[in-house]
Write an enzyme that holds these catalytic residues in place. Structure first.
Site, PDB file in Angstrom:
ATOM      1  NE  ARG A  42      -4.415  -1.450   1.807  1.00 43.47           N
ATOM      2  CZ  ARG A  42      -5.138  -1.803   2.599  1.00 43.47           C
ATOM      3  NH1 ARG A  42      -5.120  -1.393   3.740  1.00 43.47           N
ATOM      4  NH2 ARG A  42      -6.410  -2.162   1.985  1.00 43.47           N
ATOM      5  CE  LYS A  90     -22.346 -13.758   6.144  1.00 41.85           C
ATOM      6  NZ  LYS A  90     -22.560 -12.516   6.999  1.00 41.85           N
ATOM      7  N   GLY A 130     -10.101  -8.219  -0.812  1.00 43.36           N
ATOM      8  CA  GLY A 130      -9.131  -8.515   0.286  1.00 43.36           C
ATOM      9  C   GLY A 130      -8.445  -9.943   0.089  1.00 43.36           C
ATOM     10  N   GLY A 163     -13.650  -3.676   0.239  1.00 51.14           N
ATOM     11  CA  GLY A 163     -15.142  -3.201   0.538  1.00 51.14           C
ATOM     12  C   GLY A 163     -15.475  -2.112  -0.741  1.00 51.14           C
TER      13      GLY A 163
HETATM   14  P1  ADP Z   1     -12.972 -11.026  -0.886  1.00 49.50           P
HETATM   15  O1  ADP Z   1     -12.185 -10.643   0.517  1.00 49.50           O
HETATM   16  O2  ADP Z   1     -11.871 -11.605  -1.801  1.00 49.50           O
HETATM   17  O3  ADP Z   1     -13.980 -10.304  -1.365  1.00 49.50           O
HETATM   18  P2  ADP Z   1     -14.572 -13.202   0.831  1.00 49.50           P
HETATM   19  O4  ADP Z   1     -14.298 -12.243   1.838  1.00 49.50           O
HETATM   20  O5  ADP Z   1     -16.006 -12.776   0.178  1.00 49.50           O
HETATM   21  O6  ADP Z   1     -13.564 -12.539  -0.522  1.00 49.50           O
HETATM   22  O7  ADP Z   1     -14.491 -14.440   0.864  1.00 49.50           O
HETATM   23  C1  ADP Z   1     -13.472 -15.153   1.473  1.00 49.50           C
HETATM   24  C2  ADP Z   1     -13.892 -16.257   2.299  1.00 49.50           C
HETATM   25  O8  ADP Z   1     -14.824 -17.098   1.833  1.00 49.50           O
HETATM   26  C3  ADP Z   1     -12.556 -16.861   2.791  1.00 49.50           C
HETATM   27  O9  ADP Z   1     -12.639 -16.716   4.211  1.00 49.50           O
HETATM   28  C4  ADP Z   1     -12.918 -18.384   2.380  1.00 49.50           C
HETATM   29  O10 ADP Z   1     -12.772 -19.203   3.542  1.00 49.50           O
HETATM   30  C5  ADP Z   1     -14.277 -18.299   2.621  1.00 49.50           C
HETATM   31  N1  ADP Z   1     -15.012 -19.518   1.445  1.00 49.50           N
HETATM   32  C6  ADP Z   1     -14.781 -19.569   0.223  1.00 49.50           C
HETATM   33  N2  ADP Z   1     -15.392 -20.836  -0.094  1.00 49.50           N
HETATM   34  C7  ADP Z   1     -15.940 -21.381   1.017  1.00 49.50           C
HETATM   35  C8  ADP Z   1     -16.583 -22.655   1.083  1.00 49.50           C
HETATM   36  N3  ADP Z   1     -16.907 -23.482   0.188  1.00 49.50           N
HETATM   37  N4  ADP Z   1     -17.191 -22.800   2.359  1.00 49.50           N
HETATM   38  C9  ADP Z   1     -16.934 -21.811   3.388  1.00 49.50           C
HETATM   39  N5  ADP Z   1     -16.266 -20.733   3.227  1.00 49.50           N
HETATM   40  C10 ADP Z   1     -15.633 -20.389   1.998  1.00 49.50           C
HETATM   41 MG    MG Z   2     -12.929 -11.041   2.801  1.00 49.55          MG
END
Ligand code: ADP
Ligand code: MG
Length: 406
Positions: free
Chosen positions: A40, A202, A361, A384
């Site tokens: 960063r 989610k 992230g 976010g």
């Molecule tokens: P980003 O930070 O890239 O936007 P998210 O925070 O939405 O991504 O998602 C990341 C999380 O999703 C990780 O902690 C990962 O463990 C979880 N995850 C991914 N696939 C699964 C799964 N099949 N079951 C439970 N958790 C999952």
């Molecule tokens: Mg995340």
């Protein structure tokens, strides 16, 4: 609509307050606090070099961690001054407060080209409260305000938003400009086919982005925990995989919309499944792959996409001209469940004919783990903030900067 940029502003010989995002991980070694990852900090160098070359007097403000309005020595920005000095090969002055007489004296005695780093803005409760008095105190330091903290632009805090109301000359920095070019222009007018690859935890976090990008994408591929809610919406058996029951109907709506718009919607055909996951020990019970189309048995959960799905996703990555990726394909923090995510990261790195854009992230962490971050066209610095921007939400840190007259 483009925003006034630092390049449009009169900065020569003027005090320029630059809001950066130096919320970096720190580590302690031999009693000294060091920067654990300076990504960063490095990302702000183009803006800083531009301002140095124009003879601006540069004042840097950032938050770090969550000190909640109190002075917390472990969340001081001082170690960042040292790292920035190394990166720029230049002295960086540091002041132990971000407002008040000491900060004002330091700001007012800067010579053109010099840099002053202020202490953590979140040591004051006025920062997160977006208190007008605190914003004014920050504004007293400078003649010009530049917001280059994209990752903090979705928050209306004093240093990201409030301060802009007290400084007439204001614009965005070069990093912010780059974020808007890739997440804004490239994705609103993408070279086709345009593939959107989503995963992560989610549906409820990402549904806004799904809906918005459904209007743009040619292909939507979904993996990660999110996929199971969509599979349930299709009537499939997913065992005890993570499903958000309150999102199933919304997921059905998305599937229907995709059909109406002739957007190809890909979901996993096979999975790596386990019975239990222990996050604290970073391990699972022994797992196995399902066969393509095989339902996930009761008591088992999907924790990664399987090889047939990786192949199918790789295929669409291979023909796309624009790819946007957000969200890991599995629980990539546990190495036995990371194969799908790492394979997708590799496939993106090999997509030389495509503009590849990655945000989020955990997704960015996965790219780094795969060692391919430098082979992606653009890696967004906003977690976010990128998602809110892609949903079409107004980011306070951008709204407070005027549009460039056309
Ligand atoms: P980003 O930070 O890239 O936007 P998210 O925070 O939405 O991504 O998602 C990341 C999380 O999703 C990780 O902690 C990962 O463990 C979880 N995850 C991914 N696939 C699964 C799964 N099949 N079951 C439970 N958790 C999952
Ligand atoms: Mg995340």
């Amino acid at each position: 609509m483009s925003k006034v940029s630092v390049r449009d502003l009169p900065v020569e010989g003027r005090r320029v307050l630059v809001r950066v995002d130096y919320n970096v991980p720190l580590l302690e070694r031999d009693g000294e606090i060091l920067v654990a990852d300076d990504t960063r900090i490095r990302q702000t160098i183009p803006t800083l070099e531009y301002l140095i070359s124009r003879g601006a007097k540069i004042i840097l403000a950032s938050h770090l961690g969550r000190p909640k309005g109190k002075r917390k020595p472990s969340e001081s920005l001082r170690p960042i001054a040292a790292r920035l000095a190394q990166l720029l090969g230049k002295e960086i002055q540091f002041v132990e407060d971000c407002v008040g007489p000491q900060a004002e004296r330091a700001a007012h005695s800067l010579a053109p080209g010099q840099i002053l780093l202020l202490e953590n803005t979140r040591f004051h409760p006025g920062e997160e409260a977006n208190d007008p008095e605190f914003s004014r105190a920050l504004a007293r330091l400078a003649d010009v305000y530049v917001n280059d903290a994209f990752a903090a632009a979705h928050r209306a805090h004093a240093s990201t938003e409030g301060v802009a109301h007290w400084i007439a000359e204001r614009g965005i920095g070069l990093l912010m400009e780059k974020e808007l070019r890739f997440l804004g222009e490239e994705l609103s007018n993408p070279a086709r086919p345009f593939l959107v690859l989503l995963g992560g935890a989610k549906v409820s976090d990402k549904i806004g982005v799904v809906k918005r990008l459904l209007e743009k994408a040619d292909v939507l591929a979904v993996g990660g925990a999110m996929a199971y809610t969509f599979l349930v919406a299709q009537g499939q058996e997913v065992g005890s995989s993570r499903v958000e029951l309150d999102q199933v109907e919304i997921a059905s709506d998305c599937l229907r919309k995709a059909r109406e718009r002739s957007v190809e919607f890909l979901l996993p055909q096979d999975h790596y499944i386990v019975e239990t996951v222990d996050f604290s020990k970073r391990e699972t019970s022994p797992g196995r792959y399902t066969l393509p189309g095989e339902p996930i048995p009761q008591g088992w959960k999907g924790v990664d996409i399987g090889p047939a799905t990786v192949e199918a996703f790789r295929k669409v990555i291979g023909v796309a001209r624009t790819v946007f990726w957000n969200g890991p394909m599995g629980i990539f923090e546990i190495s036995s469940c990371a194969k799908g995510t790492l394979a997708i990261a590799q496939a993106l790195a090999q997509a030389n004919h495509a503009v590849t854009i990655v945000g989020g992230g955990d997704s960015v962490a996965a790219l780094q783990e795969a060692g391919v971050a430098d082979r992606i066209t653009f890696v967004s610095t906003g977690g976010g903030a990128s998602l809110e921007f892609l949903e079409g939400k107004q980011l306070p840190g951008l709204v407070c900067i005027p549009d460039r007259p056309s």
